[in-house]
Write a protein that holds these residues in place. Structure first.
Motif, PDB file in Angstrom:
ATOM      1  N   LEU A 190      65.395  35.504  52.584  1.00  0.00           N
ATOM      2  CA  LEU A 190      66.694  34.912  52.636  1.00  0.00           C
ATOM      3  C   LEU A 190      66.670  33.669  51.481  1.00  0.00           C
ATOM      4  O   LEU A 190      67.785  33.325  50.965  1.00  0.00           O
ATOM      5  N   THR A 191      65.676  32.850  51.289  1.00  0.00           N
ATOM      6  CA  THR A 191      65.644  31.953  50.320  1.00  0.00           C
ATOM      7  C   THR A 191      65.784  32.505  48.914  1.00  0.00           C
ATOM      8  O   THR A 191      66.700  31.985  48.136  1.00  0.00           O
ATOM      9  N   ARG A 192      65.242  33.645  48.759  1.00  0.00           N
ATOM     10  CA  ARG A 192      65.450  34.381  47.206  1.00  0.00           C
ATOM     11  C   ARG A 192      67.016  34.738  47.034  1.00  0.00           C
ATOM     12  O   ARG A 192      67.859  34.562  46.134  1.00  0.00           O
ATOM     13  N   LEU A 193      67.497  35.313  48.182  1.00  0.00           N
ATOM     14  CA  LEU A 193      68.900  35.818  48.411  1.00  0.00           C
ATOM     15  C   LEU A 193      69.846  34.576  48.155  1.00  0.00           C
ATOM     16  O   LEU A 193      71.065  34.778  47.454  1.00  0.00           O
ATOM     17  N   ALA A 194      69.632  33.503  48.492  1.00  0.00           N
ATOM     18  CA  ALA A 194      70.368  32.247  48.590  1.00  0.00           C
ATOM     19  C   ALA A 194      70.406  32.007  47.192  1.00  0.00           C
ATOM     20  O   ALA A 194      71.531  31.495  46.522  1.00  0.00           O
ATOM     21  N   THR A 195      69.291  32.009  46.460  1.00  0.00           N
ATOM     22  CA  THR A 195      69.037  31.476  44.980  1.00  0.00           C
ATOM     23  C   THR A 195      69.881  32.434  44.153  1.00  0.00           C
ATOM     24  O   THR A 195      70.841  32.249  43.294  1.00  0.00           O
ATOM     25  N   LEU A 196      69.728  33.883  44.530  1.00  0.00           N
ATOM     26  CA  LEU A 196      70.477  34.866  43.804  1.00  0.00           C
ATOM     27  C   LEU A 196      71.911  34.631  43.807  1.00  0.00           C
ATOM     28  O   LEU A 196      72.701  34.833  42.994  1.00  0.00           O
ATOM     29  N   ALA A 197      72.635  34.297  45.142  1.00  0.00           N
ATOM     30  CA  ALA A 197      73.976  34.113  45.231  1.00  0.00           C
ATOM     31  C   ALA A 197      74.511  32.972  44.499  1.00  0.00           C
ATOM     32  O   ALA A 197      75.530  33.013  44.072  1.00  0.00           O
ATOM     33  N   GLU A 198      73.611  31.914  44.441  1.00  0.00           N
ATOM     34  CA  GLU A 198      73.956  30.828  43.609  1.00  0.00           C
ATOM     35  C   GLU A 198      74.224  31.148  42.056  1.00  0.00           C
ATOM     36  O   GLU A 198      75.138  30.878  41.393  1.00  0.00           O
ATOM     37  N   LEU A 199      73.129  31.906  41.775  1.00  0.00           N
ATOM     38  CA  LEU A 199      73.286  32.445  40.406  1.00  0.00           C
ATOM     39  C   LEU A 199      74.352  33.170  40.019  1.00  0.00           C
ATOM     40  O   LEU A 199      74.945  33.455  38.811  1.00  0.00           O
ATOM     41  N   ARG A 200      74.794  34.103  40.881  1.00  0.00           N
ATOM     42  CA  ARG A 200      75.767  34.997  40.888  1.00  0.00           C
ATOM     43  C   ARG A 200      77.037  34.353  40.575  1.00  0.00           C
ATOM     44  O   ARG A 200      77.794  34.915  39.812  1.00  0.00           O
ATOM     45  N   GLN A 201      77.269  33.290  41.266  1.00  0.00           N
ATOM     46  CA  GLN A 201      78.504  32.733  41.165  1.00  0.00           C
ATOM     47  C   GLN A 201      78.799  32.003  39.715  1.00  0.00           C
ATOM     48  O   GLN A 201      79.666  31.854  39.289  1.00  0.00           O
ATOM     49  N   LEU A 202      77.369  31.691  39.214  1.00  0.00           N
ATOM     50  CA  LEU A 202      77.673  31.295  37.493  1.00  0.00           C
ATOM     51  C   LEU A 202      77.775  32.309  36.650  1.00  0.00           C
ATOM     52  O   LEU A 202      77.942  32.209  35.454  1.00  0.00           O
ATOM     53  N   ALA A 203      77.476  33.814  37.195  1.00  0.00           N
ATOM     54  CA  ALA A 203      77.518  34.967  36.146  1.00  0.00           C
ATOM     55  C   ALA A 203      78.908  35.096  35.944  1.00  0.00           C
ATOM     56  O   ALA A 203      79.961  34.644  36.503  1.00  0.00           O
ATOM     57  N   PRO A 204      79.158  36.091  34.762  1.00  0.00           N
ATOM     58  CA  PRO A 204      80.588  36.446  34.464  1.00  0.00           C
ATOM     59  C   PRO A 204      81.194  37.229  35.618  1.00  0.00           C
ATOM     60  O   PRO A 204      80.472  37.524  36.526  1.00  0.00           O
ATOM     61  N   PRO A 205      82.190  37.746  35.429  1.00  0.00           N
ATOM     62  CA  PRO A 205      82.986  38.523  36.218  1.00  0.00           C
ATOM     63  C   PRO A 205      82.238  39.941  36.751  1.00  0.00           C
ATOM     64  O   PRO A 205      81.192  40.057  36.233  1.00  0.00           O
ATOM     65  N   ALA A 206      82.678  40.240  37.871  1.00  0.00           N
ATOM     66  CA  ALA A 206      81.640  41.574  38.497  1.00  0.00           C
ATOM     67  C   ALA A 206      81.561  42.735  37.833  1.00  0.00           C
ATOM     68  O   ALA A 206      80.453  43.327  38.183  1.00  0.00           O
ATOM     69  N   ASP A 207      82.434  42.932  36.695  1.00  0.00           N
ATOM     70  CA  ASP A 207      82.178  44.152  36.139  1.00  0.00           C
ATOM     71  C   ASP A 207      81.237  44.177  34.779  1.00  0.00           C
ATOM     72  O   ASP A 207      81.481  44.932  33.865  1.00  0.00           O
ATOM     73  N   THR A 208      80.681  43.090  34.797  1.00  0.00           N
ATOM     74  CA  THR A 208      79.732  42.803  33.723  1.00  0.00           C
ATOM     75  C   THR A 208      78.207  43.347  33.833  1.00  0.00           C
ATOM     76  O   THR A 208      77.741  43.324  35.183  1.00  0.00           O
ATOM     77  N   GLU A 209      77.420  43.693  32.612  1.00  0.00           N
ATOM     78  CA  GLU A 209      75.955  44.210  33.085  1.00  0.00           C
ATOM     79  C   GLU A 209      75.063  42.882  33.805  1.00  0.00           C
ATOM     80  O   GLU A 209      74.222  43.015  34.679  1.00  0.00           O
ATOM     81  N   GLU A 210      75.502  41.696  33.322  1.00  0.00           N
ATOM     82  CA  GLU A 210      74.613  40.539  34.048  1.00  0.00           C
ATOM     83  C   GLU A 210      75.093  40.433  35.360  1.00  0.00           C
ATOM     84  O   GLU A 210      74.088  40.279  36.377  1.00  0.00           O
TER      85      GLU A 210
END
Length: 225
Positions: A174-194
């Motif tokens: 759950l801690t890792r998922l929370a971190t990934l969610a935070e990083l995901r918000q900083l990522a480009p739009p959903a249709d990008t590879e990143e």
């Protein structure tokens, strides 16, 4: 209906172990609602409930779980508002402000469908193939939890042992998922590879935890037997 009888959870909504389980499931899918249901002759009882009123019981004709038990694979409604399930009363989903449903039937060792594990959202959504596999794997865990009840092994000692085994791995994921969610918000739009890499990492982490829970549950039950 006879297949439901061995389960000690029958007719007793709000079981603590199932509530804990679906709470984790909801977080793994980042959805507000997750349920474990048993489908009876006239109604559906939610023995594991995260996100809906406690001790919720609905008429069978009002629940999409009564449809999920008819299918071997996943039952998915991407947009309940635009394309409601024609086999159940659509008014209930509207009143509960539901936009998405995905459920996997739960079966007895003899293969009889007795309920479902499902996740729901307030808005339309699409379930990726990887998320579909994750829900199927989690349904296997839910089946083992039901079997644990059926063979009368769900005593305080076993539940405490399971918590000892699983609290660490669950919190780490759950801690890792929370971190990934935070990083995901900083990522480009959903249709990008990143952005896709973040989504793939989230599902991979969730599947790892699912496998861990399943393995430890089987090990704890084997020790009791």
């Amino acid at each position: 209906m006879e297949a439901l009888q061995p389960y000690q959870v029958l007719g007793s909504p709000g079981q603590e172990l199932f509530n804990d389980f679906v709470s984790v499931v909801a977080k793994l899918f980042d959805m507000p609602i997750a349920l474990v249901s048993l489908v009876r002759a006239a109604d559906v009882v939610f023995i594991g409930n995260a996100g809906l009123p406690e001790a919720l019981v609905v008429n069978r004709e009002d629940s999409m779980c009564s449809v999920a038990i008819l299918n071997d694979g996943l039952t998915v409604f991407d947009d309940i508002v635009a394309e409601p399930c024609e086999l159940v009363n659509p008014l209930v989903a509207q009143q509960m402000n539901l936009g998405f449903y995905a459920g996997q039937a739960l079966r007895t060792p003899d293969g009889l469908a007795v309920g479902s594990l499902c996740v729901l959202d307030r808005q339309r959504r699409e379930l990726s193939p990887a998320e579909g596999l994750l829900l199927k794997d989690l349904a296997l865990v839910a089946q083992e939890l039901l079997r644990l009840q059926a063979v009368r092994m769900a005593d305080a000692t076993l539940v405490a042992a399971l918590r000892t085994r699983l609290d660490g791995p669950v919190q780490q994921t759950l801690t890792r998922l929370a971190t990934l969610a935070e990083l995901r918000q900083l990522a480009p739009p959903a249709d990008t590879e990143e952005a896709q890499r973040y989504d793939d990492s989230r599902v991979d982490e969730a599947r790892y935890l699912t496998q861990t829970i399943h393995r430890e549950l089987l090990a704890a039950m084997a020790e009791v037997v």
